[in-house]
Design a protein around this motif. Sequence first.
Motif, PDB file in Angstrom:
ATOM      1  N   UNK A   1       0.844  -1.209   0.000  1.00  0.00           N
ATOM      2  CA  UNK A   1       0.000   0.000   0.000  1.00  0.00           C
ATOM      3  C   UNK A   1       0.873   1.251   0.000  1.00  0.00           C
ATOM      4  N   UNK A   2       1.948   1.222   0.815  1.00  0.00           N
ATOM      5  CA  UNK A   2       2.851   2.382   0.861  1.00  0.00           C
ATOM      6  C   UNK A   2       3.514   2.569  -0.504  1.00  0.00           C
ATOM      7  N   UNK A   3       3.948   1.474  -1.117  1.00  0.00           N
ATOM      8  CA  UNK A   3       4.626   1.583  -2.425  1.00  0.00           C
ATOM      9  C   UNK A   3       3.659   2.170  -3.463  1.00  0.00           C
ATOM     10  N   UNK A   4       2.386   1.729  -3.409  1.00  0.00           N
ATOM     11  CA  UNK A   4       1.401   2.250  -4.384  1.00  0.00           C
ATOM     12  C   UNK A   4       1.183   3.748  -4.215  1.00  0.00           C
ATOM     13  N   UNK A   5       1.405   4.246  -3.004  1.00  0.00           N
ATOM     14  CA  UNK A   5       1.123   5.673  -2.765  1.00  0.00           C
ATOM     15  C   UNK A   5       2.382   6.546  -2.854  1.00  0.00           C
ATOM     16  N   UNK A   6       3.525   5.963  -3.219  1.00  0.00           N
ATOM     17  CA  UNK A   6       4.754   6.758  -3.263  1.00  0.00           C
ATOM     18  C   UNK A   6       4.662   7.883  -4.289  1.00  0.00           C
ATOM     19  N   UNK A   7       5.245   9.016  -3.927  1.00  0.00           N
ATOM     20  CA  UNK A   7       5.375  10.116  -4.888  1.00  0.00           C
ATOM     21  C   UNK A   7       6.854  10.492  -4.943  1.00  0.00           C
ATOM     22  N   UNK A   8       7.254  11.279  -5.935  1.00  0.00           N
ATOM     23  CA  UNK A   8       8.663  11.674  -6.021  1.00  0.00           C
ATOM     24  C   UNK A   8       9.173  12.335  -4.742  1.00  0.00           C
ATOM     25  N   UNK A   9       8.279  13.002  -3.992  1.00  0.00           N
ATOM     26  CA  UNK A   9       8.701  13.668  -2.746  1.00  0.00           C
ATOM     27  C   UNK A   9       9.102  12.677  -1.663  1.00  0.00           C
ATOM     28  N   UNK A  10       8.738  11.405  -1.842  1.00  0.00           N
ATOM     29  CA  UNK A  10       9.076  10.398  -0.826  1.00  0.00           C
ATOM     30  C   UNK A  10      10.498   9.861  -0.980  1.00  0.00           C
ATOM     31  N   UNK A  11      11.169  10.217  -2.065  1.00  0.00           N
ATOM     32  CA  UNK A  11      12.526   9.700  -2.304  1.00  0.00           C
ATOM     33  C   UNK A  11      13.419   9.999  -1.107  1.00  0.00           C
ATOM     34  N   UNK A  12      14.119   8.958  -0.619  1.00  0.00           N
ATOM     35  CA  UNK A  12      15.064   9.145   0.474  1.00  0.00           C
ATOM     36  C   UNK A  12      14.438   9.131   1.851  1.00  0.00           C
ATOM     37  N   UNK A  13      13.168   8.681   1.973  1.00  0.00           N
ATOM     38  CA  UNK A  13      12.537   8.629   3.300  1.00  0.00           C
ATOM     39  C   UNK A  13      12.711   7.249   3.938  1.00  0.00           C
ATOM     40  N   UNK A  14      12.630   7.221   5.271  1.00  0.00           N
ATOM     41  CA  UNK A  14      12.742   5.997   6.072  1.00  0.00           C
ATOM     42  C   UNK A  14      11.344   5.738   6.629  1.00  0.00           C
ATOM     43  N   UNK A  15      10.632   4.810   5.998  1.00  0.00           N
ATOM     44  CA  UNK A  15       9.213   4.597   6.285  1.00  0.00           C
ATOM     45  C   UNK A  15       8.980   3.228   6.911  1.00  0.00           C
ATOM     46  N   UNK A  16       7.810   3.073   7.516  1.00  0.00           N
ATOM     47  CA  UNK A  16       7.420   1.752   8.013  1.00  0.00           C
ATOM     48  C   UNK A  16       6.307   1.197   7.122  1.00  0.00           C
ATOM     49  N   UNK A  17       5.924  -0.060   7.398  1.00  0.00           N
ATOM     50  CA  UNK A  17       4.884  -0.720   6.598  1.00  0.00           C
ATOM     51  C   UNK A  17       3.547   0.003   6.694  1.00  0.00           C
ATOM     52  N   UNK A  18       3.350   0.847   7.726  1.00  0.00           N
ATOM     53  CA  UNK A  18       2.072   1.568   7.818  1.00  0.00           C
ATOM     54  C   UNK A  18       2.194   3.004   7.304  1.00  0.00           C
ATOM     55  N   UNK A  19       3.319   3.312   6.690  1.00  0.00           N
ATOM     56  CA  UNK A  19       3.471   4.619   6.050  1.00  0.00           C
ATOM     57  C   UNK A  19       4.017   5.691   6.972  1.00  0.00           C
ATOM     58  N   UNK A  20       4.190   5.376   8.264  1.00  0.00           N
ATOM     59  CA  UNK A  20       4.741   6.397   9.157  1.00  0.00           C
ATOM     60  C   UNK A  20       6.256   6.497   8.963  1.00  0.00           C
ATOM     61  N   UNK A  21       6.817   7.607   9.450  1.00  0.00           N
ATOM     62  CA  UNK A  21       8.239   7.871   9.220  1.00  0.00           C
ATOM     63  C   UNK A  21       9.051   7.535  10.473  1.00  0.00           C
ATOM     64  N   UNK A  22      10.229   6.970  10.260  1.00  0.00           N
ATOM     65  CA  UNK A  22      11.132   6.664  11.373  1.00  0.00           C
ATOM     66  C   UNK A  22      12.298   7.648  11.368  1.00  0.00           C
ATOM     67  N   UNK A  23      12.852   7.933  12.548  1.00  0.00           N
ATOM     68  CA  UNK A  23      14.035   8.813  12.599  1.00  0.00           C
ATOM     69  C   UNK A  23      15.291   8.055  12.200  1.00  0.00           C
ATOM     70  N   UNK A  24      16.187   8.729  11.510  1.00  0.00           N
ATOM     71  CA  UNK A  24      17.439   8.074  11.106  1.00  0.00           C
ATOM     72  C   UNK A  24      18.264   7.703  12.324  1.00  0.00           C
TER      73      UNK A  24
END
Length: 243
Positions: free
Chosen positions: A220-243
């Motif tokens: 689901x996260x992959x289907x919703x990716x946009x170019x702005x998501x490049x380089x993000x650290x995401x989880x399976x539920x779409x939330x962001x993790x800190x580096x």
Amino acid sequence: MADPTKGVILITGSNRGIGLEMVRQLASSAATVIATCRRPDEADDLHELADAHTDTVDVLQLDVTDPDAISGARSMVEERYGALNLLINNAGVNGGGTADTFDHVDMETLMHTFQVNAAAPHIMTRAFASLLKAGAADGNSAVVNITSQLGSITNTKGRGTWQSYKASKAALNMLSRLEAHELRADGVVVVAMHPGWVQTDMGGSNARLTPEASVSGILDVVRSLSPDDAGRFLTHDGSELPW
Ligand SMILES: NC(=O)c1ccc[n+]([C@@H]2O[C@H](COP(=O)([O-])OP(=O)(O)OC[C@H]3O[C@@H](n4cnc5c(N)ncnc54)[C@H](OP(=O)(O)O)[C@@H]3O)[C@@H](O)[C@H]2O)c1
């Protein structure tokens, strides 16, 4: 962005665990799933899936630590499909697991874990970069590096086990960020993705998520990716993790 899960997809480590479940969930919707694993002869569950989806699932031998095998796989994908829309660098090892403490970590475990979990995905992405760029011609294509929240330096507090694994995933996170910067101008979106704690050989039976739930979230996260998501650290539920 065109949906990369409907195109030509290559998955590493697809004979069991999260990789096998990815093949299962993509087999009916993708144009092609190139399901790679080290030992196809022993991959009974994968062959069962491939036999049920002969039009979409293609099983290919690939040890991700073997540069010749990577370049052979690239040539095969180029000849057969001409482009790649989604590369899922999923194969991974747990290093020394809970025994991998500051007192017990050793050179061999560290190096092998770095090789499989960090170096190999990077070499895979580089090898397939031109095919991913070709796949982006009708929209964007994507690289999903399956990392772990254990690779978050910010979240690492105190002493700990899984030292080789944690360090290798932190390295994979950095390489994901570098790949994202390298490939974004050509329409290839690279993300680092934590699958959750999943019931597999690696995650163990006490893990919170079934492979079905984890992979369904990842896709689901992959289907919703946009170019702005490049380089993000995401989880399976779409939330962001800190580096
Ligand atoms: N399960 C979790 O809770 C969890 C949490 C965070 C991140 N992850 C990550 O999710 C990914 C998949 O893990 P999993 O839970 O599905 O683990 P798993 O059940 O242990 O599966 C690991 C997969 O990686 C493959 N592999 C290992 N070394 C390889 C190599 N040199 N070349 C090709 N394939 C290789 C294995 O193939 P063989 O059968 O040939 O060994 C197997 O298919 C890993 O990157 C892992 O770090 C998992």
